[in-house]
Design an enzyme around this catalytic site. Structure first.
Site, mmCIF file in Angstrom:
data_model
loop_
_atom_site.group_PDB
_atom_site.id
_atom_site.type_symbol
_atom_site.label_atom_id
_atom_site.label_comp_id
_atom_site.label_asym_id
_atom_site.label_seq_id
_atom_site.Cartn_x
_atom_site.Cartn_y
_atom_site.Cartn_z
ATOM 1 N N CYS A 1 8.676 85.020 75.214
ATOM 2 C CA CYS A 1 8.005 84.403 74.061
ATOM 3 C C CYS A 1 7.096 85.400 73.343
ATOM 4 C CB CYS A 1 7.198 83.187 74.533
ATOM 5 S SG CYS A 1 5.993 82.589 73.335
ATOM 6 N N CYS B 1 3.436 84.456 73.343
ATOM 7 C CA CYS B 1 2.843 84.690 74.666
ATOM 8 C C CYS B 1 2.489 86.170 74.833
ATOM 9 C CB CYS B 1 3.799 84.252 75.773
ATOM 10 S SG CYS B 1 4.292 82.518 75.690
#
Length: 495
Positions: free
Chosen positions: A56, A59
């Protein structure tokens, strides 16, 4: 070693928990798994947990700020801990806490989880956590404490109140309690008053950029104080990047002037710096944002506004509360006086919303499925002599691509019809004042005669479309349960 392991196993089975394994850390962040999660929550009064996916991008952007926040809290000897869970590995934990996207952050206070609603930078993470675990406003009872408070934070809001029971102090503390993004301090210490040349019953926002501080001069209400903080806590012109994006779009100021510039061409110094004076005049009404068009990541933003790189430098206003309504100046002149006039006209309601439209292709009606653009839409769709089925699509949408062969067959079936038109429109490049599209594909049926509109919600098969059209939109073959469970519509992208 085998003997030690055996002893641990025997004691564990016997219910004696003396061999619990220490939880590993990465960059000061606790690495949590299903085996140690409950222990971590039980052993820590306050713990913020990030559920992430290794692939991600958001992230990855959060990771260094998250680690810095963990270190800063450790340096303060705080009892607040930060943990993380790889949700792709620990699917059981992710399911237990309702994780549906990444990153998802949850704050556990004495074992009870609440949603994390703070920012994604070190300072905003710490500010949110300290607000949730301590007083709304930190007591600044000495010059040393006050100096350290200002030094440790990029932005702070300080209330100078001798009487904490006054209406002014109560409004300040209510604002502090409701505002998680920035740390608040309060003082009645005479030495602190003298050090900062502050008057009693005053509120000052201190910041490590621009002019260094802003003094509140409005009526002491929570609404006015929140507006003051929102308008003064960010730079006069905020540079758009991964770190600032959440503050920009998640903040209280919903009108944004976006300056599209090129750093390589020196536009920051030539255009952005002079505009800061204007930004100061309008700071409580419009947030000024600079976007470096040189960065590849920002090309989607240009596409969203229907802009090409050749148009840089330029600017637009966007109103987030009205379906991302856009406002375009008549010229790309970025001189301070011209920008100021445009902003004032916008605030006065004298500028009409700008709607995107592609150029009409020469062969738009030469194929079975007609290709519409915004400027041609009403003429075709609101023809009272025809039923018109329109697919609103996005070029990048996977479901839209899957629909193409079926929709082409549908167009072929009705290509010679005098009463039915099959059409499509790229809703990412064409906008309509009367129709707002929130997901792709969206299919609408415009009835002849009264031009009433029916949303098509049936199966995306040729037979289902034909049955729907032949019944003038009355018969709909509903999708099966399995289709609804596996098919998720593409939401319309925001910035």
């Amino acid at each position: 070693m085998k003997f030690f392991t055996s002893i641990c196993l025997v004691l564990f089975v016997a219910g004696i928990g003396i061999c619990t394994e220490e939880i590993k850390t990465e960059d000061g962040v606790l690495v949590l798994t299903k085996d140690n999660f409950d222990t971590a929550i039980k052993d820590n009064e306050y713990i913020l947990v990030e559920f992430y996916a290794p692939w991600c991008a958001h992230c990855k952007s959060l990771a260094p700020e998250y680690a810095k926040a963990a270190k800063a809290l450790a340096d303060k000897e705080s009892n607040i801990k930060l943990g993380k869970v790889d949700a792709t590995e620990e699917q059981e934990l992710a399911e237990k806490f309702g994780v549906r996207g990444y990153p998802t952050l949850k704050f556990f206070r004495n074992g009870s989880p609440i949603e994390y609603t703070g920012g994604r930078e070190e300072a905003t993470i710490i500010s949110w956590l300290e607000k949730k675990t301590g007083p709304a406003a930190k007591e600044l009872d000495s010059v040393e404490v006050a100096e350290q408070f200002l030094k440790d934070n990029n932005v702070v809001v300080v209330g100078f109140f001798k009487n904490r029971d006054s209406d002014e102090a109560k409004a300040f503390l209510a604002t502090a309690n409701a505002y998680d993004d920035y740390p608040f301090g309060i003082t009645s210490n005479d030495d602190v008053y003298k050090k900062y040349e502050a008057k009693c019953s005053s509120v000052i926002l201190y910041k490590q950029f621009d002019d260094g501080k802003s003094v509140f001069d409005g009526k002491f209400t929570e609404e006015a104080l929140r507006k003051f903080v929102a308008g003064n806590a960010m730079p006069l012109v905020v540079e758009f990047n991964h770190e600032s994006a959440q503050k920009i779009f998640g903040g209280e100021i919903k009108n944004h002037l976006l300056l599209f510039v090129s750093k390589e061409a020196g536009h920051m110094e030539k255009y952005v710096e002079p505009i800061k004076a204007i930004a100061k005049d309008f700071r409580e009404y419009i947030l000024f944002v600079s976007i470096n068009a040189d960065e590849e990541d920002h090309q989607r933003i240009l596409e969203f506004f229907g802009m090409k790189k050749e148009e840089i430098p330029s600017y637009r206003i966007i109103r987030l509360e009205e379906d991302m309504a856009k406002y375009k100046p008549e010229t790309n002149d970025l001189s301070a006086d011209v920008v100021k006039e445009f902003v004032q006209k916008f605030l006065d309601g004298k500028i009409k919303q700008h709607l995107l439209s592609q150029d009409l292709p020469e062969d738009w009606d030469k194929t079975p499925v007609k290709t519409l653009v915004a400027t041609k839409f009403d003429e075709v769709v609101f023809d009272k002599t025809k039923d018109v089925l329109v697919e609103f699509y996005a070029p990048w949408c996977g479901h839209c691509k899957q629909l193409v062969p079926i929709y082409d067959q549908l167009g072929e079936k009705y290509k010679d019809s005098d009463s039915i038109v099959i059409a499509k429109i790229d809703a990412t490049a064409n906008e309509l004042e009367h129709t707002k599209i929130t997901s792709f594909p969206t299919i609408k049926f415009y009835k002849k005669g009264d031009n009433s509109v029916v949303d098509y919600t049936g199966e995306r098969t040729l037979d289902a479309f034909v049955k729907f059209l032949e019944s003038s939109g009355e018969v709909v073959d509903e999708p099966s349960v399995s289709t609804e469970e596996t098919e998720e519509e593409h939401p319309k992208d925001e910035l």
